[in-house]
Design an enzyme around this catalytic site. Structure first.
Site, short mmCIF file in Angstrom:
data_model
loop_
_atom_site.label_atom_id
_atom_site.label_comp_id
_atom_site.label_asym_id
_atom_site.label_seq_id
_atom_site.Cartn_x
_atom_site.Cartn_y
_atom_site.Cartn_z
N SER A 21 0.90 -1.24 0.18
CA SER A 21 0.07 -0.16 -0.02
C SER A 21 0.83 1.18 0.05
CB SER A 21 -0.85 0.06 1.20
OG SER A 21 -1.64 1.39 1.51
N LEU A 22 0.48 2.27 -0.96
CA LEU A 22 0.93 3.67 -0.78
C LEU A 22 0.31 4.59 0.35
CD1 LEU A 22 1.50 3.94 -4.78
CD2 LEU A 22 3.22 3.68 -3.34
N SER A 23 -0.68 3.95 0.67
CA SER A 23 -1.08 5.07 1.56
C SER A 23 -0.36 5.54 2.96
CB SER A 23 -2.59 4.38 2.29
OG SER A 23 -3.54 4.18 1.05
N LYS A 72 -13.08 -3.91 1.96
CA LYS A 72 -14.20 -2.80 1.55
C LYS A 72 -15.39 -3.33 1.85
CE LYS A 72 -11.01 -0.45 -1.35
NZ LYS A 72 -10.78 0.15 -2.76
N ASN A 93 -14.39 2.41 2.24
CA ASN A 93 -12.76 2.56 1.95
C ASN A 93 -12.21 3.44 3.11
OD1 ASN A 93 -13.09 5.00 0.93
ND2 ASN A 93 -11.26 4.67 -0.33
N ASP A 109 -13.43 6.39 -2.92
CA ASP A 109 -12.88 6.12 -4.35
C ASP A 109 -13.66 6.78 -5.74
OD1 ASP A 109 -11.01 4.28 -3.57
OD2 ASP A 109 -12.32 2.45 -3.61
N GLY A 137 -14.61 -4.56 -7.29
CA GLY A 137 -14.67 -3.62 -6.51
C GLY A 137 -14.52 -2.20 -6.95
N ARG A 159 -15.20 -10.08 -18.12
CA ARG A 159 -14.79 -11.51 -18.44
C ARG A 159 -15.98 -12.39 -17.87
NH1 ARG A 159 -9.38 -13.90 -15.61
NH2 ARG A 159 -10.72 -13.19 -14.01
N TYR A 234 -2.13 1.46 -11.72
CA TYR A 234 -1.03 2.43 -11.88
C TYR A 234 0.49 1.62 -11.88
CZ TYR A 234 -1.72 2.07 -6.75
OH TYR A 234 -2.09 1.60 -5.32
N GLY A 255 -4.06 5.35 -12.84
CA GLY A 255 -4.89 5.27 -11.66
C GLY A 255 -4.06 5.98 -10.47
P1 NDP Z 1 -11.38 -7.11 -8.11
O1 NDP Z 1 -10.69 -8.29 -7.86
O2 NDP Z 1 -12.64 -6.74 -7.31
O3 NDP Z 1 -11.96 -7.14 -9.73
C1 NDP Z 1 -10.82 -7.55 -10.76
C2 NDP Z 1 -11.57 -7.22 -12.04
O4 NDP Z 1 -10.32 -7.70 -13.32
C3 NDP Z 1 -12.80 -8.21 -12.46
O5 NDP Z 1 -13.47 -7.49 -13.37
C4 NDP Z 1 -11.98 -9.42 -13.10
O6 NDP Z 1 -12.84 -10.03 -14.04
C5 NDP Z 1 -10.99 -8.62 -14.05
N1 NDP Z 1 -9.82 -9.48 -14.51
C6 NDP Z 1 -8.90 -9.78 -13.75
N2 NDP Z 1 -8.04 -10.82 -14.31
C7 NDP Z 1 -8.64 -10.44 -15.63
C8 NDP Z 1 -8.16 -11.27 -16.85
N3 NDP Z 1 -6.97 -12.03 -16.82
N4 NDP Z 1 -8.80 -11.11 -18.08
C9 NDP Z 1 -9.88 -10.33 -18.06
N5 NDP Z 1 -10.30 -9.75 -16.78
C10 NDP Z 1 -9.54 -9.83 -15.88
O7 NDP Z 1 -10.40 -6.01 -8.14
P2 NDP Z 1 -10.60 -4.45 -7.96
O8 NDP Z 1 -11.53 -3.98 -8.85
O9 NDP Z 1 -10.32 -3.75 -6.36
O10 NDP Z 1 -9.14 -3.87 -8.52
C11 NDP Z 1 -8.81 -3.72 -10.06
C12 NDP Z 1 -7.62 -2.89 -10.44
O11 NDP Z 1 -8.16 -1.59 -10.10
C13 NDP Z 1 -6.24 -3.31 -9.57
O12 NDP Z 1 -5.42 -2.96 -10.48
C14 NDP Z 1 -6.33 -2.19 -8.30
O13 NDP Z 1 -4.99 -1.93 -8.00
C15 NDP Z 1 -7.08 -1.03 -9.09
N6 NDP Z 1 -7.52 0.03 -8.26
C16 NDP Z 1 -7.08 1.14 -8.15
C17 NDP Z 1 -7.75 2.08 -7.37
C18 NDP Z 1 -7.07 3.64 -7.40
O14 NDP Z 1 -7.41 4.37 -6.51
N7 NDP Z 1 -6.24 3.86 -8.48
C19 NDP Z 1 -8.88 1.89 -6.65
C20 NDP Z 1 -9.34 0.48 -6.55
C21 NDP Z 1 -8.76 -0.38 -7.54
P3 NDP Z 1 -13.70 -11.30 -13.48
O15 NDP Z 1 -14.86 -10.95 -12.91
O16 NDP Z 1 -13.96 -12.17 -14.64
O17 NDP Z 1 -12.84 -12.09 -12.42
#
Ligand code: NDP
Length: 299
Positions: A21-23, A72, A93, A109, A137, A159, A234, A255
């Site tokens: 975490s970068l927080s 969360k 969050n 968020d 999420g 997916r 990011y 991000g």
């Molecule tokens: P989740 O695990 O809740 O969701 C992941 C998503 O990615 C799902 O929709 C999943 O699809 C999809 N996914 C993962 N692998 C693949 C793949 N190989 N092919 C296709 N789809 C894929 O994670 P979060 O939503 O919490 O986080 C996702 C990203 O967002 C992370 O990189 C996180 O760091 C970033 N993030 C950044 C924030 C910011 O403040 N900048 C805040 C929150 C998140 P499926 O449902 O099919 O598994």
């Protein structure tokens, strides 16, 4: 930094894992900037230990805390009160702990996404046709922000189609005029000509060697000129999606801006003060590069 003494207050992030975490770097820089006698620490807390950790922080008189993966959603049921955004998204969050121990859950968020988009593109999503990739999420906070800020049309492509359908089903209950639709990931390709903003919320794209990356690359190639591309992931430099979009001349951002802007809202809730956005962004980009350098040296 102010010295730690008997008056030092506590802030924290709870996650599993949490050490990436970068927080802590972000909020401790803010504390230092304002000369606040407060420290922000990261605690590795398992899902089973979450209720106890939350009660412990309240008993210790902490100012509040953040939650990251996977806490969360579970936090919603542990709050005394929720702000309307956290209630709408169904995820917390940021928690503020009152002097009497009452816990109020927020979701910063959503605001972080909108503020980062406006900072990067000079405008928000009002009236736009938007494609959201992913339905986890992160996507829930983004879709809540898009609806609240007046997006015209929101296509959620994932997916696992059932997850996109569940997200869209819940989002349709939210007040707003946006048209919402869920589609499987590869069905988004023929619709790209009409899209004005793409938000990637999948963790795809950080690994351009993964087979699924070709889908993101094909997607960028089909976007109309001027379409904005926002990746909520990011990396130390650009994410591969941002590089691909910029090489086509499309406006694009990663991000880190969303991370810093969600942190700024949390910082304001806890301290009543503004996080120094530019200094924090620079500091975090540097931290990411240092970590990459350490990994390469180990490799
Ligand atoms: P989740 O695990 O809740 O969701 C992941 C998503 O990615 C799902 O929709 C999943 O699809 C999809 N996914 C993962 N692998 C693949 C793949 N190989 N092919 C296709 N789809 C894929 O994670 P979060 O939503 O919490 O986080 C996702 C990203 O967002 C992370 O990189 C996180 O760091 C970033 N993030 C950044 C924030 C910011 O403040 N900048 C805040 C929150 C998140 P499926 O449902 O099919 O598994």
């Amino acid at each position: 930094m102010t010295a730690i003494d008997g008056h030092t207050r506590l802030l924290a992030v709870l996650g599993d894992p949490v050490h990436h975490s970068l927080s802590p770097a972000m909020h401790n820089l803010g504390m230092e900037h304002w000369g606040l006698n407060c420290r922000y620490l990261a605690f590795h807390v398992s899902p089973a230990g979450l209720p106890q950790a939350v009660r412990g922080l309240a008993a210790l008189g902490a100012v509040g805390f953040n939650a990251t993966i996977p806490h969360k959603e579970a936090l919603v049921g542990l709050m005394d009160e929720l702000d309307p955004t956290a209630a709408g998204v169904g995820a917390v969050n940021t928690v503020v702990i009152a002097a009497d121990g009452r816990l109020t859950g927020h979701n910063t968020d959503t605001h972080g996404f909108l503020a980062a988009m406006t900072a990067a593109f000079g405008k928000g999503p009002r009236g736009l046709r938007v494609l959201v990739l992913g339905a986890g999420g992160g996507a829930r906070g983004v879709v809540e922000g898009l609806i609240g800020a007046g997006a015209h049309e929101i296509l959620v492509a994932n997916r696992t189609p059932a997850r996109a359908e569940a997200l869209v089903g819940a989002a349709k209950q939210r007040p707003g005029d946006a048209t919402l639709e869920a589609v499987p990931l590869d069905h988004a390709l023929p619709r790209l000509g009409e899209i004005e903003l793409v938000v990637n919320t999948t963790s795809l794209g950080l690994t351009p060697e993964a087979p699924e990356w070709t889908l993101l690359h094909r997607l960028v190639e089909k976007l109309a000129p001027g379409c904005g591309v926002m990746d909520i992931a990011y990396a130390p430099g650009e994410t591969p999606l941002v590089t691909a979009a910029r090489s086509r001349g499309l406006p694009a951002t990663d991000g880190l801006g969303m991370l810093v802007h969600q942190g700024a809202t949390a910082f304001r809730l806890w301290t009543g003060k503004e996080l120094p956005i530019e200094a924090v962004t620079h500091h975090l980009r540097k931290k990411l590069k240092e970590r990459e350098g350490t990994k390469k040296n180990r490799g």
